[in-house]
Design a protein around this motif. Structure first.
Motif, PDB file in Angstrom:
ATOM      1  N   PRO A 135      38.485 135.425  50.094  1.00 14.90           N
ATOM      2  CA  PRO A 135      39.448 135.703  51.034  1.00 14.90           C
ATOM      3  C   PRO A 135      40.758 135.579  50.581  1.00 14.90           C
ATOM      4  N   ASP A 136      41.310 134.745  49.546  1.00 10.14           N
ATOM      5  CA  ASP A 136      42.821 134.743  49.276  1.00 10.14           C
ATOM      6  C   ASP A 136      43.103 135.209  47.760  1.00 10.14           C
ATOM      7  N   GLY A 137      41.921 135.435  46.940  1.00 11.43           N
ATOM      8  CA  GLY A 137      42.432 136.101  45.718  1.00 11.43           C
ATOM      9  C   GLY A 137      42.154 134.837  44.616  1.00 11.43           C
ATOM     10  N   PHE A 138      41.829 133.857  44.951  1.00  6.61           N
ATOM     11  CA  PHE A 138      41.784 132.904  43.675  1.00  6.61           C
ATOM     12  C   PHE A 138      40.541 133.139  42.869  1.00  6.61           C
ATOM     13  N   ALA A 139      39.521 133.640  43.245  1.00  7.25           N
ATOM     14  CA  ALA A 139      38.241 133.850  42.194  1.00  7.25           C
ATOM     15  C   ALA A 139      38.645 135.118  41.594  1.00  7.25           C
ATOM     16  N   PHE A 140      39.320 136.088  42.128  1.00  6.63           N
ATOM     17  CA  PHE A 140      39.829 137.186  41.367  1.00  6.63           C
ATOM     18  C   PHE A 140      40.675 136.858  40.179  1.00  6.63           C
ATOM     19  N   GLN A 183      47.836 128.281  44.416  1.00 10.06           N
ATOM     20  CA  GLN A 183      48.609 129.479  44.786  1.00 10.06           C
ATOM     21  C   GLN A 183      49.333 130.417  43.646  1.00 10.06           C
ATOM     22  N   SER A 184      49.735 129.627  42.632  1.00  5.56           N
ATOM     23  CA  SER A 184      50.088 130.261  41.290  1.00  5.56           C
ATOM     24  C   SER A 184      49.146 131.421  40.793  1.00  5.56           C
ATOM     25  N   ILE A 185      47.983 130.955  40.908  1.00  6.99           N
ATOM     26  CA  ILE A 185      46.711 131.686  40.442  1.00  6.99           C
ATOM     27  C   ILE A 185      46.405 132.938  41.317  1.00  6.99           C
ATOM     28  N   ILE A 186      46.596 132.795  42.598  1.00  5.23           N
ATOM     29  CA  ILE A 186      46.422 133.772  43.565  1.00  5.23           C
ATOM     30  C   ILE A 186      47.485 134.645  43.395  1.00  5.23           C
ATOM     31  N   GLU A 187      48.844 134.449  43.274  1.00  4.26           N
ATOM     32  CA  GLU A 187      49.804 135.337  42.939  1.00  4.26           C
ATOM     33  C   GLU A 187      49.773 136.085  41.717  1.00  4.26           C
ATOM     34  N   ALA A 188      49.467 135.429  40.698  1.00  4.32           N
ATOM     35  CA  ALA A 188      49.455 135.958  39.615  1.00  4.32           C
ATOM     36  C   ALA A 188      48.380 137.106  39.448  1.00  4.32           C
ATOM     37  N   GLY A 189      47.427 136.768  40.071  1.00  4.50           N
ATOM     38  CA  GLY A 189      45.977 137.800  40.343  1.00  4.50           C
ATOM     39  C   GLY A 189      46.606 138.719  41.183  1.00  4.50           C
ATOM     40  N   ALA A 190      47.322 138.687  42.104  1.00  2.00           N
ATOM     41  CA  ALA A 190      48.074 139.697  43.073  1.00  2.00           C
ATOM     42  C   ALA A 190      48.964 140.549  42.157  1.00  2.00           C
ATOM     43  N   ARG A 191      49.551 140.127  41.158  1.00  2.00           N
ATOM     44  CA  ARG A 191      50.595 141.023  40.341  1.00  2.00           C
ATOM     45  C   ARG A 191      49.773 141.827  39.477  1.00  2.00           C
ATOM     46  N   VAL A 192      48.452 141.379  39.156  1.00  2.00           N
ATOM     47  CA  VAL A 192      47.630 142.454  38.344  1.00  2.00           C
ATOM     48  C   VAL A 192      47.042 143.775  39.038  1.00  2.00           C
ATOM     49  N   LEU A 193      46.668 143.136  40.410  1.00  2.00           N
ATOM     50  CA  LEU A 193      46.304 144.236  41.271  1.00  2.00           C
ATOM     51  C   LEU A 193      47.584 145.187  41.585  1.00  2.00           C
ATOM     52  N   GLU A 194      48.682 144.562  41.813  1.00  4.66           N
ATOM     53  CA  GLU A 194      49.789 145.450  41.995  1.00  4.66           C
ATOM     54  C   GLU A 194      50.224 146.395  40.916  1.00  4.66           C
ATOM     55  N   ALA A 195      49.964 145.934  39.679  1.00  2.58           N
ATOM     56  CA  ALA A 195      49.931 146.759  38.546  1.00  2.58           C
ATOM     57  C   ALA A 195      49.266 147.774  38.433  1.00  2.58           C
ATOM     58  N   ARG A 196      47.899 147.580  38.678  1.00  6.78           N
ATOM     59  CA  ARG A 196      46.964 148.639  38.826  1.00  6.78           C
ATOM     60  C   ARG A 196      47.142 149.787  39.833  1.00  6.78           C
ATOM     61  N   ALA A 197      47.707 149.213  40.906  1.00  8.51           N
ATOM     62  CA  ALA A 197      47.931 150.096  42.292  1.00  8.51           C
ATOM     63  C   ALA A 197      48.942 151.070  41.648  1.00  8.51           C
ATOM     64  N   LYS A 198      49.983 150.942  40.639  1.00  8.67           N
ATOM     65  CA  LYS A 198      50.860 151.964  40.386  1.00  8.67           C
ATOM     66  C   LYS A 198      50.403 152.902  39.752  1.00  8.67           C
ATOM     67  N   HIS A 199      49.043 153.212  39.384  1.00 10.66           N
ATOM     68  CA  HIS A 199      48.588 154.228  38.925  1.00 10.66           C
ATOM     69  C   HIS A 199      46.920 154.567  39.532  1.00 10.66           C
ATOM     70  N   PRO A 200      46.928 154.721  40.843  1.00 12.56           N
ATOM     71  CA  PRO A 200      45.632 154.852  41.621  1.00 12.56           C
ATOM     72  C   PRO A 200      44.687 155.753  41.168  1.00 12.56           C
ATOM     73  N   GLU A 201      45.417 156.711  40.354  1.00 11.25           N
ATOM     74  CA  GLU A 201      44.533 157.863  39.798  1.00 11.25           C
ATOM     75  C   GLU A 201      43.562 157.308  38.596  1.00 11.25           C
ATOM     76  N   ARG A 202      43.892 156.095  38.217  1.00 15.25           N
ATOM     77  CA  ARG A 202      43.220 155.807  36.953  1.00 15.25           C
ATOM     78  C   ARG A 202      42.014 154.792  37.155  1.00 15.25           C
ATOM     79  N   THR A 203      40.800 155.050  36.467  1.00 14.87           N
ATOM     80  CA  THR A 203      39.851 153.998  36.726  1.00 14.87           C
ATOM     81  C   THR A 203      39.888 152.959  36.223  1.00 14.87           C
ATOM     82  N   LEU A 204      39.111 151.723  36.165  1.00 15.78           N
ATOM     83  CA  LEU A 204      39.077 150.478  35.473  1.00 15.78           C
ATOM     84  C   LEU A 204      38.931 150.933  33.957  1.00 15.78           C
ATOM     85  N   ALA A 205      38.213 151.757  33.586  1.00 16.81           N
ATOM     86  CA  ALA A 205      38.040 151.546  32.404  1.00 16.81           C
ATOM     87  C   ALA A 205      39.425 152.493  31.675  1.00 16.81           C
ATOM     88  N   GLN A 206      39.879 153.385  32.431  1.00 15.95           N
ATOM     89  CA  GLN A 206      41.337 153.822  32.052  1.00 15.95           C
ATOM     90  C   GLN A 206      42.322 152.749  31.988  1.00 15.95           C
TER      91      GLN A 206
END
Length: 145
Positions: free
Chosen positions: A18-23, A68-91
């Protein structure tokens, strides 16, 4: 489950997060190093196992602030991916083609997760493996077990 849009094999695992820690944890180089060392392989791909990989991962106890630091750092990974929604994970993760923002986000996540395991910076995955197996040995030889 109904519908042809759902396809699942026999190696599907679900993790409530629920909070993104596992991610954050599983997206770190520390976890990937553990996964590759103990999880086995299917063809050339790492094979995840909830018992061999996840349940044996020697994650130290983390404070609320560290969590919380891990959750926030993981969220930044998702934010970086979201900048290119046309890309697959492989890309996103194609060797030599990773976006600079995604590389930076993963480096920041690694610093946060690595700090949970070692006072020294983990510059390589070999160092991460050493730290992980030392921690695992400590946990499995303690009098708690």
């Amino acid at each position: 489950l109904k519908g042809a849009e759902i396809v699942a094999g026999n190696k599907v695992y679900k993790c409530e997060d629920p909070d993104g820690f596992a991610f954050g944890i599983i997206s770190s180089s520390m976890f990937i190093t553990w996964q590759k060392a103990v999880g086995g392989r299917i063809k050339n791909d790492p094979a995840f196992s909830n018992t061999l990989t996840w349940n044996s991962f020697p994650l130290p106890e983390v404070s609320d602030a560290e969590r919380q630091s891990i959750i926030e750092a993981g969220a930044r990974v998702l934010e970086a991916r979201a900048k290119h929604p046309e890309r697959t994970l492989a890309q996103h993760y194609a060797e030599g083609f990773m976006d600079t923002d995604l590389l930076k986000a993963h480096a920041a996540l690694d610093r946060v997760v690595d700090r949970q395991f070692s006072q020294r910076k983990c510059e390589t995955n070999e160092r991460r493996a050493q730290v992980l197996f030392e921690r695992y040995a400590q946990l499995t030889t303690s009098k708690k077990y």
